[in-house]
Design a protein around this motif. Structure first.
Motif, short mmCIF file in Angstrom:
data_model
loop_
_atom_site.label_atom_id
_atom_site.label_comp_id
_atom_site.label_asym_id
_atom_site.label_seq_id
_atom_site.Cartn_x
_atom_site.Cartn_y
_atom_site.Cartn_z
N VAL A 34 -6.65 3.97 -6.88
CA VAL A 34 -7.97 4.48 -6.52
C VAL A 34 -7.98 5.97 -6.79
N ASN A 35 -8.89 6.40 -7.66
CA ASN A 35 -9.09 7.81 -7.97
C ASN A 35 -7.77 8.48 -8.39
N SER A 36 -7.29 9.49 -7.63
CA SER A 36 -6.12 10.26 -8.05
C SER A 36 -4.83 9.47 -7.98
N GLY A 37 -4.85 8.28 -7.41
CA GLY A 37 -3.67 7.42 -7.47
C GLY A 37 -3.22 7.18 -8.89
N PHE A 62 -5.22 10.58 -3.09
CA PHE A 62 -4.56 11.59 -2.27
C PHE A 62 -5.16 12.95 -2.58
N TRP A 63 -4.93 13.86 -1.66
CA TRP A 63 -5.44 15.23 -1.82
C TRP A 63 -4.25 16.17 -1.96
N GLY A 64 -4.34 17.05 -2.96
CA GLY A 64 -3.27 18.03 -3.13
C GLY A 64 -2.85 18.18 -4.56
N ASP A 65 -1.96 19.14 -4.80
CA ASP A 65 -1.45 19.42 -6.13
C ASP A 65 -0.44 18.36 -6.54
N PHE A 66 -0.63 17.78 -7.73
CA PHE A 66 0.25 16.68 -8.12
C PHE A 66 1.67 17.15 -8.41
N ASP A 67 1.83 18.34 -8.98
CA ASP A 67 3.18 18.85 -9.23
C ASP A 67 3.95 18.99 -7.92
N ARG A 68 3.26 19.45 -6.89
CA ARG A 68 3.89 19.56 -5.57
C ARG A 68 4.22 18.17 -5.04
N ALA A 69 3.31 17.21 -5.24
CA ALA A 69 3.56 15.84 -4.78
C ALA A 69 4.80 15.26 -5.45
N TYR A 123 -4.39 12.99 4.62
CA TYR A 123 -5.36 14.05 4.38
C TYR A 123 -6.01 14.51 5.68
N SER A 124 -6.28 13.58 6.58
CA SER A 124 -6.96 13.92 7.84
C SER A 124 -5.98 14.34 8.93
N GLY A 125 -4.70 14.46 8.60
CA GLY A 125 -3.73 14.99 9.56
C GLY A 125 -2.99 13.94 10.37
N GLN A 126 -3.27 12.67 10.12
CA GLN A 126 -2.56 11.61 10.85
C GLN A 126 -1.14 11.46 10.29
N ARG A 127 -0.19 11.22 11.18
CA ARG A 127 1.17 10.94 10.73
C ARG A 127 1.30 9.43 10.56
N MET A 128 1.70 9.00 9.39
CA MET A 128 1.75 7.58 9.06
C MET A 128 3.20 7.16 8.81
N THR A 129 3.59 6.08 9.47
CA THR A 129 4.94 5.54 9.34
C THR A 129 4.88 4.24 8.58
N PHE A 185 0.87 -1.17 0.00
CA PHE A 185 0.00 0.00 0.00
C PHE A 185 0.91 1.23 0.00
N ALA A 186 1.01 1.89 -1.14
CA ALA A 186 1.86 3.08 -1.23
C ALA A 186 1.21 4.22 -0.44
N VAL A 187 2.02 4.92 0.34
CA VAL A 187 1.50 6.01 1.17
C VAL A 187 2.37 7.24 0.93
N TYR A 188 1.71 8.36 0.67
CA TYR A 188 2.40 9.61 0.35
C TYR A 188 1.62 10.75 0.98
N GLU A 189 2.20 11.96 0.95
CA GLU A 189 1.55 13.11 1.56
C GLU A 189 0.14 13.30 1.02
N GLY A 190 -0.81 13.54 1.93
CA GLY A 190 -2.19 13.81 1.55
C GLY A 190 -3.02 12.57 1.26
N VAL A 191 -2.49 11.37 1.55
CA VAL A 191 -3.21 10.14 1.25
C VAL A 191 -4.51 10.06 2.05
N TRP A 192 -5.55 9.59 1.39
CA TRP A 192 -6.82 9.34 2.07
C TRP A 192 -6.77 7.94 2.68
N ALA A 193 -6.71 7.89 4.00
CA ALA A 193 -6.63 6.58 4.66
C ALA A 193 -7.86 5.73 4.37
N SER A 194 -8.99 6.39 4.07
CA SER A 194 -10.24 5.64 3.81
C SER A 194 -10.19 4.88 2.49
N THR A 195 -9.21 5.17 1.64
CA THR A 195 -9.05 4.40 0.41
C THR A 195 -7.93 3.38 0.53
#
Length: 322
Positions: free
Chosen positions: A111-114, A80-87, A55-61, A10-20
């Motif tokens: 899923v979606n913006s992934g 994920f939520w946010g600008d893709f160029d910034r990502a 996205y909801s502010g949780q820090r994920m390791t 499960f790839a995790v990056y800034e702004g990820v929606w944990a619900s997906t």
């Protein structure tokens, strides 16, 4: 932990929606418990050793990083939520890691913006994909060499899966479970977990995804045509001519690529369409038979039972949401 059969990242990056992300992990755990064996294992994989903020502010390791040499069987790219160029600036490692995983044989599922990440890695070039409708204009602009299907909830092309929202993401998880554990396991989980299992999009083409895990683009084009015209009278000689092949070459290449003869593939495609209508509509079974390309109802019933081991009536009784 004991060794598991299918390794999932499960790839995790800034702004990820944990619900997906977590619902899919729960589905895999449900399979493990029902099978009483370690069918799946999974890691949260971050770009580096640094934690990321969801996205909801949780820090994920993460359990592992994209800098590691680990190979996975499936890779899931959550929304994920946010600008893709910034990502891209924050996570330059993702595209190369995805290329390496895909080249090693992993199935890539977004899923979606992934889908932005899969497209950025060049994996979707010349292929079909989908995402949430709000992202389609930006995706078309940034990645014009991808055929973006706006109205399709789920799309598979050569082992690359894309979905357009959370419900579609859950269907994606169920589909991947079905590939490993069979239709009965996936159906049982769907009844227990996804109570609103009727969808306003058609899963027919997505459920045929297993026949697209090849790299023969000419055969992909034929499959694309059949996706749209399966209910019509089909001439395989005409398809061969359009693909620039003799009929014998076409038949040989189609079976080598998909594992099925074209006639059998067409039967499967029509039966998948019938299955969708049996579950999600109130249409008369004979009308469904005609709508998927069979004028002879008895022949339709025979083919349906050969492929599903159930009559159309029994299939509807067993799998239609109650």
């Amino acid at each position: 932990m004991a060794p598991f059969g299918i390794r999932v990242a499960f790839a995790v990056y800034e702004g990820v929606w944990a619900s997906t992300l977590y619902p899919a992990a729960d589905v895999l755990q449900s399979v493990n418990l029902r099978q009483l064996t370690g069918t799946f294992s999974w890691n949260i994989v971050t770009p580096t050793e640094q934690s990321v903020v969801s996205y909801s502010g949780q820090r994920m390791t993460g359990d592992a990083t994209m800098m590691d040499s680990g190979r996975y069987d499936w890779v899931v790219l959550p929304h994920f939520w946010g600008d893709f160029d910034r990502a891209l600036e924050v996570h330059p490692q993702v595209a190369h890691w995805l290329q390496r995983q895909y080249q090693s044989g992993a199935l890539i599922a977004s899923v979606n913006s992934g889908a932005f990440w899969a497209a950025q890695a060049g994996l979707l070039q010349g292929r079909r994909a989908t995402a949430y409708w709000r992202h389609i204009p930006a995706l078309k602009q940034q990645f014009p060499n991808v055929e973006w299907l706006e109205q399709q909830g789920l799309v598979e092309d050569a082992g690359l899966y894309t979905s357009n929202g959370q419900n579609a993401g859950m269907d994606l998880a169920m589909h991947l479970v079905e590939r490993v554990c069979g239709a009965e396991m996936a159906s049982d989980l769907a009844r227990d977990i996804t109570f609103d299992s009727r969808r306003d999009y058609d899963l027919t083409l997505f459920n045929m995804a297993g026949f697209r895990h090849h790299r023969d683009d000419n055969i992909h084009h034929v499959q694309n045509w059949l996706d749209k015209h399966f209910a019509e009278t089909v001439s395989f000689r005409a398809l061969a001519d359009n693909a620039g092949m003799s009929k014998s070459t076409f038949l040989r290449r189609f079976e080598r690529a998909t594992g099925e003869k074209p006639t059998r593939y067409l039967q499967r495609l029509r039966v998948e369409a019938a299955k969708h209508r049996l579950i999600n509509s109130d249409d008369n079974i004979k009308a469904i038979s005609i709508n998927v390309g069979y004028r002879d109802f008895s022949y339709f019933s025979k083919i349906f039972k050969v492929i599903t081991n159930l009559s159309p009536k029994r299939f509807r009784e067993r799998y239609r949401p109650r």
